[in-house]
Motif scaffolding. Sequence first.
Motif, mmCIF file in Angstrom:
data_model
loop_
_atom_site.group_PDB
_atom_site.id
_atom_site.type_symbol
_atom_site.label_atom_id
_atom_site.label_comp_id
_atom_site.label_asym_id
_atom_site.label_seq_id
_atom_site.Cartn_x
_atom_site.Cartn_y
_atom_site.Cartn_z
ATOM 1 N N HIS A 170 0.842 -1.185 0.000
ATOM 2 C CA HIS A 170 0.000 0.000 0.000
ATOM 3 C C HIS A 170 0.885 1.245 0.000
ATOM 4 O O HIS A 170 1.725 1.420 0.881
ATOM 5 N N LEU A 171 0.656 2.103 -0.986
ATOM 6 C CA LEU A 171 1.456 3.320 -1.122
ATOM 7 C C LEU A 171 0.821 4.512 -0.427
ATOM 8 O O LEU A 171 1.516 5.479 -0.122
ATOM 9 N N ALA A 172 -0.489 4.481 -0.201
ATOM 10 C CA ALA A 172 -1.205 5.561 0.484
ATOM 11 C C ALA A 172 -0.983 6.906 -0.190
ATOM 12 O O ALA A 172 -0.837 7.933 0.467
ATOM 13 N N GLY A 173 -0.955 6.921 -1.528
ATOM 14 C CA GLY A 173 -0.806 8.168 -2.255
ATOM 15 C C GLY A 173 0.609 8.676 -2.366
ATOM 16 O O GLY A 173 0.817 9.820 -2.774
ATOM 17 N N ARG A 174 1.613 7.871 -2.019
ATOM 18 C CA ARG A 174 3.003 8.305 -2.063
ATOM 19 C C ARG A 174 3.721 7.665 -3.249
ATOM 20 O O ARG A 174 3.392 6.570 -3.684
ATOM 21 N N ASP A 175 4.734 8.374 -3.735
ATOM 22 C CA ASP A 175 5.548 7.836 -4.808
ATOM 23 C C ASP A 175 6.411 6.707 -4.261
ATOM 24 O O ASP A 175 7.026 6.845 -3.202
ATOM 25 N N PRO A 176 6.485 5.551 -4.949
ATOM 26 C CA PRO A 176 7.238 4.425 -4.400
ATOM 27 C C PRO A 176 8.734 4.652 -4.325
ATOM 28 O O PRO A 176 9.423 3.962 -3.573
#
Length: 299
Positions: free
Chosen positions: A65-71
């Motif tokens: 899960h990235l939660a809206g963040r860039d990996p």
Amino acid sequence: MSFVSSSLRLFDPVKLKSIHSIFFNTVRHKWNFTHLELPDRMSRSFRREIEWPEKYTIKPLNNRHLAGRDPVSGRVVVKGLGGGIKQKYHWVNLKRFGPTGEHDPPRIDRVLEILDCGCRTSKVALVGCGTELKYIIATVNMKPGDLLVTSGYIPRIPVNPNEGDAYPLGALSKGTKVHCIEKIPGKGAHYIMTAGSTATILRQVDDRVIIQLPTKLQVSLSKYCMASIGQISNANHFKEHIGSPNRNRELGNRPRSGLWQRKTGRFGRKIKPPPPLKIITEKAPKKFEKINLELGCLF
């Protein structure tokens, strides 16, 4: 006397402008990869990152899960996404192909199981044909034991399909409800893949079939585009009541700031005309012009 000949043209202003526009658009859309023609399983999403194997498998896949963040950088790119409960991802095969010969028997798949997938709104069905197993998007009335017919042949008279079957758009009659529709023949499903949605075949003009999407947009597609019959399962998904803010967080939605207010309808309803017909054709790859640099004689 000029030291550089007039034939020395290192930079053409027109070509330089086009190169600058390409670079600017690439930098400006660095977070948006939807304008690129990526493979089916490489579309960019900042909600989750799935661990894709080399070959297709029915084994549930792990995802981060990235939660809206860039990996890569870890910066917040999309503000409306939260963590949510971790779910396994079921790899749905969006390509349904069958024999195209007139006398060839169609492909028949048997529905083995229908299950929920936490990473999509609709249910998925595990189907098998011989030793091949795959997941497809389930329809409303689909149940274990059903037989699904897949054929790529377009007969002279429209077929009478059952729910869950897959045929080209040119083989279906007017008014048929379809989903998982291809945009370009052979590329896999592109339209109508969410819970409870369906499209309607309006008419056929020459080698094109015009369908109406749930947004009232009419799209003209090739008659060889494959489509599945029926309405997608979990039709009451939009009626589900969340119930509590904690439940909304479990679904992966981050709370709003409090400044957002629901429209009350006090100022009336804006009536918009239906959108015009959109014709979908396969675009040829762009060919870049070759730039020749010439050096003139200095003396």
